[in-house]
Scaffold this motif. Structure first.
Motif, mmCIF file in Angstrom:
data_model
loop_
_atom_site.group_PDB
_atom_site.id
_atom_site.type_symbol
_atom_site.label_atom_id
_atom_site.label_comp_id
_atom_site.label_asym_id
_atom_site.label_seq_id
_atom_site.Cartn_x
_atom_site.Cartn_y
_atom_site.Cartn_z
ATOM 1 N N ARG A 30 0.816 -1.216 0.000
ATOM 2 C CA ARG A 30 0.000 0.000 0.000
ATOM 3 C C ARG A 30 0.849 1.265 0.000
ATOM 4 O O ARG A 30 0.403 2.298 -0.496
ATOM 5 C CB ARG A 30 -0.950 -0.002 1.199
ATOM 6 C CG ARG A 30 -0.289 0.226 2.549
ATOM 7 C CD ARG A 30 -1.295 0.095 3.676
ATOM 8 N NE ARG A 30 -0.654 0.307 4.977
ATOM 9 C CZ ARG A 30 -1.222 0.018 6.132
ATOM 10 N NH1 ARG A 30 -2.440 -0.511 6.143
ATOM 11 N NH2 ARG A 30 -0.599 0.244 7.262
ATOM 12 N N VAL A 31 2.081 1.209 0.545
ATOM 13 C CA VAL A 31 2.886 2.439 0.586
ATOM 14 C C VAL A 31 3.286 2.881 -0.816
ATOM 15 O O VAL A 31 3.476 4.081 -1.064
ATOM 16 C CB VAL A 31 4.158 2.282 1.478
ATOM 17 C CG1 VAL A 31 3.778 1.884 2.885
ATOM 18 C CG2 VAL A 31 5.188 1.340 0.877
ATOM 19 N N TRP A 32 3.383 1.917 -1.744
ATOM 20 C CA TRP A 32 3.725 2.280 -3.124
ATOM 21 C C TRP A 32 2.510 2.854 -3.842
ATOM 22 O O TRP A 32 2.644 3.779 -4.642
ATOM 23 C CB TRP A 32 4.262 1.059 -3.878
ATOM 24 C CG TRP A 32 5.344 0.342 -3.135
ATOM 25 C CD1 TRP A 32 5.258 -0.872 -2.522
ATOM 26 C CD2 TRP A 32 6.671 0.815 -2.876
ATOM 27 N NE1 TRP A 32 6.435 -1.200 -1.917
ATOM 28 C CE2 TRP A 32 7.337 -0.188 -2.117
ATOM 29 C CE3 TRP A 32 7.373 1.976 -3.214
ATOM 30 C CZ2 TRP A 32 8.650 -0.063 -1.703
ATOM 31 C CZ3 TRP A 32 8.693 2.096 -2.800
ATOM 32 C CH2 TRP A 32 9.308 1.103 -2.054
ATOM 33 N N ARG A 33 1.329 2.294 -3.555
ATOM 34 C CA ARG A 33 0.099 2.802 -4.187
ATOM 35 C C ARG A 33 -0.225 4.222 -3.740
ATOM 36 O O ARG A 33 -0.861 4.980 -4.460
ATOM 37 C CB ARG A 33 -1.089 1.882 -3.864
ATOM 38 C CG ARG A 33 -1.003 0.507 -4.501
ATOM 39 C CD ARG A 33 -2.367 -0.159 -4.556
ATOM 40 N NE ARG A 33 -2.972 -0.265 -3.241
ATOM 41 C CZ ARG A 33 -2.866 -1.309 -2.438
ATOM 42 N NH1 ARG A 33 -2.140 -2.360 -2.828
ATOM 43 N NH2 ARG A 33 -3.465 -1.344 -1.264
ATOM 44 N N GLU A 34 0.211 4.577 -2.526
ATOM 45 C CA GLU A 34 -0.088 5.905 -1.987
ATOM 46 C C GLU A 34 1.003 6.935 -2.287
ATOM 47 O O GLU A 34 0.872 8.104 -1.923
ATOM 48 C CB GLU A 34 -0.278 5.800 -0.456
ATOM 49 C CG GLU A 34 -1.507 4.977 -0.067
ATOM 50 C CD GLU A 34 -1.524 4.624 1.413
ATOM 51 O OE1 GLU A 34 -0.586 5.046 2.128
ATOM 52 O OE2 GLU A 34 -2.473 3.926 1.841
ATOM 53 N N HIS A 35 2.085 6.515 -2.953
ATOM 54 C CA HIS A 35 3.204 7.411 -3.252
ATOM 55 C C HIS A 35 2.968 8.097 -4.605
ATOM 56 O O HIS A 35 2.579 7.442 -5.573
ATOM 57 C CB HIS A 35 4.518 6.617 -3.283
ATOM 58 C CG HIS A 35 5.743 7.469 -3.423
ATOM 59 N ND1 HIS A 35 6.285 7.798 -4.631
ATOM 60 C CD2 HIS A 35 6.535 8.062 -2.482
ATOM 61 C CE1 HIS A 35 7.366 8.555 -4.447
ATOM 62 N NE2 HIS A 35 7.535 8.722 -3.144
ATOM 63 N N GLY A 36 3.233 9.386 -4.672
ATOM 64 C CA GLY A 36 2.943 10.167 -5.878
ATOM 65 C C GLY A 36 3.582 9.616 -7.135
ATOM 66 O O GLY A 36 2.939 9.540 -8.187
ATOM 67 N N PHE A 37 4.866 9.211 -7.066
ATOM 68 C CA PHE A 37 5.548 8.719 -8.255
ATOM 69 C C PHE A 37 5.222 7.260 -8.532
ATOM 70 O O PHE A 37 4.857 6.883 -9.651
ATOM 71 C CB PHE A 37 7.063 8.898 -8.096
ATOM 72 C CG PHE A 37 7.865 8.314 -9.225
ATOM 73 C CD1 PHE A 37 7.997 9.000 -10.417
ATOM 74 C CD2 PHE A 37 8.473 7.057 -9.111
ATOM 75 C CE1 PHE A 37 8.730 8.461 -11.476
ATOM 76 C CE2 PHE A 37 9.201 6.516 -10.153
ATOM 77 C CZ PHE A 37 9.334 7.221 -11.337
ATOM 78 N N TRP A 38 5.368 6.393 -7.523
ATOM 79 C CA TRP A 38 5.208 4.952 -7.746
ATOM 80 C C TRP A 38 3.771 4.571 -8.053
ATOM 81 O O TRP A 38 3.527 3.559 -8.731
ATOM 82 C CB TRP A 38 5.722 4.163 -6.543
ATOM 83 C CG TRP A 38 7.195 4.286 -6.343
ATOM 84 C CD1 TRP A 38 7.846 4.826 -5.280
ATOM 85 C CD2 TRP A 38 8.224 3.865 -7.259
ATOM 86 N NE1 TRP A 38 9.210 4.774 -5.464
ATOM 87 C CE2 TRP A 38 9.472 4.190 -6.669
ATOM 88 C CE3 TRP A 38 8.207 3.260 -8.516
ATOM 89 C CZ2 TRP A 38 10.678 3.921 -7.302
ATOM 90 C CZ3 TRP A 38 9.412 2.985 -9.145
ATOM 91 C CH2 TRP A 38 10.622 3.317 -8.539
ATOM 92 N N ASN A 39 2.803 5.360 -7.603
ATOM 93 C CA ASN A 39 1.408 5.066 -7.920
ATOM 94 C C ASN A 39 1.151 5.069 -9.422
ATOM 95 O O ASN A 39 0.285 4.350 -9.927
ATOM 96 C CB ASN A 39 0.492 6.087 -7.227
ATOM 97 C CG ASN A 39 -0.972 5.809 -7.520
ATOM 98 O OD1 ASN A 39 -1.462 4.724 -7.266
ATOM 99 N ND2 ASN A 39 -1.666 6.786 -8.080
ATOM 100 N N LYS A 40 1.917 5.881 -10.151
ATOM 101 C CA LYS A 40 1.757 5.933 -11.614
ATOM 102 C C LYS A 40 2.150 4.605 -12.260
ATOM 103 O O LYS A 40 1.710 4.289 -13.362
ATOM 104 C CB LYS A 40 2.618 7.058 -12.195
ATOM 105 C CG LYS A 40 2.200 8.450 -11.743
ATOM 106 C CD LYS A 40 3.209 9.487 -12.209
ATOM 107 C CE LYS A 40 2.872 10.859 -11.629
ATOM 108 N NZ LYS A 40 3.907 11.863 -11.952
ATOM 109 N N ILE A 41 2.984 3.831 -11.565
ATOM 110 C CA ILE A 41 3.443 2.538 -12.101
ATOM 111 C C ILE A 41 2.608 1.389 -11.543
ATOM 112 O O ILE A 41 1.981 0.644 -12.301
ATOM 113 C CB ILE A 41 4.936 2.335 -11.782
ATOM 114 C CG1 ILE A 41 5.758 3.401 -12.504
ATOM 115 C CG2 ILE A 41 5.394 0.925 -12.184
ATOM 116 C CD1 ILE A 41 7.210 3.428 -12.149
#
Length: 509
Positions: free
Chosen positions: A485-496
């Protein structure tokens, strides 16, 4: 004695747990894997500055240091054979880490820790008894195999055993153990250097057998982690009993369900190294490569491997150089202990950034003093030598509460179970690869760059601090099986990874 804590899950429920003595003792024993690594780092730098050791195994370096008055201060120790002694261990560790990944996944964390301790024990025996340089380097290779297995398994073991709320503190115990090992080695070197007869280096090398024996015997009695039990046996009842014992409470069903779900996903993955390169795992793969790479180009190896040589370069004597290494070892260990206390309160990002700024400022000042005061011949004034020592202590403290422990903590906590062993082996392999490169090239770089070596590593510190600021999300207090979930909530990594989630939903529909 146990400390009550509650961890809120994604479903909004509470996963109760305690910091139990069972967890503390298990993790202390496993962390001996850090002690063997730290001991080797500290002992290597010390014995390579001892004149009887150099005279026996590296006579060209000894003659250059003693007799060649024309050679630059920065080039006295530039020898490919001498750097091969240091770096051969890291080549072996690099190769061993890939075998360790398969063993850790197929047989569990405990067998890898056991194998690591046994290989290191054999290497310590060979090193202490060495009568030629080939025997010495073969012993280093065995040490590398031991450290390769231990560094692959121990951080995973610590992260899986620890309650989420205290995972940072417990996992930072691995770097703290490395510091304890290095400090012990520095103290032993300081004592053995004074032994008349010139055989003190043998004691230094052979005493590596002490932590290796503790780790090997201790690994026999270590419990396997609940995550590993589910992955290996499908015996959920046994895993539940272990989880209850580890957490010190009967109420573990929510965490057990997460582990079972993660295990069922991991069993569908036949080739984790192929899996980890998929877009879904892009953030974890980037961190698995970038963080250990950056950890090695902080310049810490300048201090860890070659501190006594560096202090001799600036004009301190053999004994004073070894004592200076003891001082930096105490500072590094103390700062890592502080990191253990605050990492789960302040978070990973704050420590990374603060430590990076601290390291950069001290590196620039050391480089400036050496550029202004240390020429190719002669030393620098005693006052300046001790200013350099103080600045290096500030640098070591910055590393000790940032890139030192967090370089192991963050990678060990971000991988989902299905790629966890593969991911950790990439972390260890990258770490060993760049440790080898830096160790193999540092003395030549010191000879050619001179004081500029500090500005070179300072430039990398700027890059890595910016990387953390923009690309690493905060991972504190997040359960290890909920980390996606920390990646889904991150501005950059959410795009991936966010796009991947949307695509998966559309395909499911």
């Amino acid at each position: 004695m146990a400390v009550e804590l509650s961890i809120r899950s994604d479903q909004g429920g509470l996963c109760n747990g305690k910091m139990t003595w069972f967890v503390v003792l298990s993790c202390m024993m496993a962390a001996m894997g850090g002690v063997i690594f730290g001991y080797d780092i500290g002992i290597t730098g010390g014995v390579t500055s001892m004149e009887p050791f150099l005279e026996k195994f590296f006579p060209k370096v000894y003659r250059k240091m003693k007799e060649d008055t024309e050679i630059s201060n920065y080039c006295k120790f530039d020898s490919q054979l001498l750097t091969s002694f240091t770096s051969s261990m890291y080549v072996a560790g690099f190769i061993a880490s890939f075998f360790a990944s398969s063993i850790t996944k197929a047989f569990g964390r405990k067998p890898s820790i056991l194998l690591g301790g046994a290989a290191f024990l054999a290497g310590a025996a060979l090193g202490g008894a060495a009568f030629n340089v080939y025997m010495l380097i073969f012993g280093r290779v065995l040490l590398g195999v031991g450290v390769g297995f231990a560094n692959q398994a121990v951080p995973l073991y610590l992260s899986e055993m620890a309650p989420p709320r205290y995972r940072g503190a417990i996992n930072n115990g691995f770097q703290f153990s490395i510091g304890i090992g290095a400090l012990s080695a520095n103290l032993i070197n300081y004592g053995t250097e004074k032994i008349k007869g010139g055989w003190g280096w043998r004691i230094s090398l052979a005493l590596a057998a002490v932590p290796a024996t503790i780790l090997t015997l201790g690994a026999v009695f270590l419990p396997e982690t609940p995550n590993s039990l589910i992955q290996l046996t499908d015996d959920t009842e046994r895993a539940k009993l272990m989880l209850q014992r580890v957490r010190g409470t009967e109420d573990v069903q929510a965490e057990l369900d997460d582990l079972i779900k993660a295990s069922s996903i991991s069993k569908t993955v036949e080739h984790p190294f192929k899996k980890i390169i998929k877009r879904k795992y892009r953030p974890q793969l980037v961190m698995a490569i970038a963080i250990p790479f950056f950890q090695q180009v902080t310049g810490i190896n300048v201090i860890a491997f070659y501190a006594p040589i560096l202090f001799r370069t600036i004009g301190l004597g053999e004994s004073a150089s070894l004592m200076s290494s003891v001082v930096t070892g105490i500072v590094g260990t103390g700062s890592t202990f502080i990191s253990m206390l605050v990492v789960d309160k302040l978070g990973r990002r704050a420590l990374f950034i603060f430590g990076g700024v601290q390291m950069l400022v001290s590196q620039i000042m050391v480089g400036g003093i050496m550029a202004a005061q240390l020429g190719d011949h002669g030393g620098i004034g005693e006052g300046y030598a001790y200013v350099v020592l103080i600045l290096i202590c500030i640098y070591v403290a910055g590393f000790g509460w940032s890139w030192g422990p967090l370089g192991w903590l963050v990678p060990s906590e971000i991988f989902p179970l299905e790629i966890r062993s593969a991911g950790q082996s990439i972390v260890v392999a990258v770490s060993f690869l760049f440790t080898f490169i830096v160790a193999q090239t540092f003395l030549a770089m010191l000879c050619h760059f001179k004081s500029g070596i500090f500005f070179f590593f300072g430039g990398w510190v700027v890059v890595m601090t910016a990387f953390i600021y923009y690309l690493l999300p905060e991972t504190k207090n997040t359960p290890i099986e909920k980390m996606e979930r920390v990646w889904r909530e991150h501005g950059f990594w959410n795009k991936i990874v966010g796009e991947m989630d949307e695509q998966t939903k559309i395909e499911a529909a």
